[in-house]
Scaffold this motif. Structure first.
Motif, short mmCIF file in Angstrom:
data_model
loop_
_atom_site.label_atom_id
_atom_site.label_comp_id
_atom_site.label_asym_id
_atom_site.label_seq_id
_atom_site.Cartn_x
_atom_site.Cartn_y
_atom_site.Cartn_z
N GLU A 108 0.84 -1.19 0.00
CA GLU A 108 0.00 0.00 0.00
C GLU A 108 0.88 1.24 0.00
N GLU A 109 0.32 2.35 -0.45
CA GLU A 109 1.03 3.62 -0.41
C GLU A 109 1.44 3.93 1.03
N GLU A 110 2.67 4.37 1.21
CA GLU A 110 3.26 4.72 2.51
C GLU A 110 3.64 3.50 3.36
N GLN A 111 3.53 2.29 2.84
CA GLN A 111 3.95 1.09 3.58
C GLN A 111 5.47 0.97 3.52
N ALA A 125 6.81 2.81 0.21
CA ALA A 125 6.30 2.86 -1.16
C ALA A 125 5.57 4.19 -1.36
N GLU A 126 5.80 4.83 -2.50
CA GLU A 126 5.10 6.07 -2.81
C GLU A 126 3.76 5.80 -3.47
N VAL A 127 3.61 4.61 -4.04
CA VAL A 127 2.36 4.20 -4.68
C VAL A 127 2.05 2.76 -4.28
N ALA A 128 0.79 2.39 -4.37
CA ALA A 128 0.40 1.01 -4.11
C ALA A 128 0.70 0.16 -5.34
#
Length: 70
Positions: free
Chosen positions: A24-27, A43-46
């Motif tokens: 996920e985004e921000e994970q 991560a910046e994107v999912a």
């Protein structure tokens, strides 16, 4: 499709995902160790992890691709 890159130089302390994992985004996906500090890389994107381009213990430079997402 996207790439997760190192935002600073350091040693790859831990890879938190494996190919096929959904992120996920921000994970947080990688933890770098630099100047005796642990720096999480998120991560910046999912997306789904397609390929991991580094191994634990590797030294990476700022801008190096760590993970490819699909």
């Amino acid at each position: 499709m996207g790439q997760i890159v190192a935002n600073m130089a350091g040693n790859v302390w831990k890879v938190l995902v494996k190919p096929g994992d959904q992120v996920e985004e921000e994970q947080d996906v990688v933890i770098l160790e630099s100047m005796k500090m642990e720096i999480p890389i998120a991560a910046e994107v999912a997306g789904r992890v397609k390929e991991i381009k580094t191994n634990e213990g590797d030294f990476v430079n700022e801008g190096d691709v760590l993970i490819i997402l699909e």
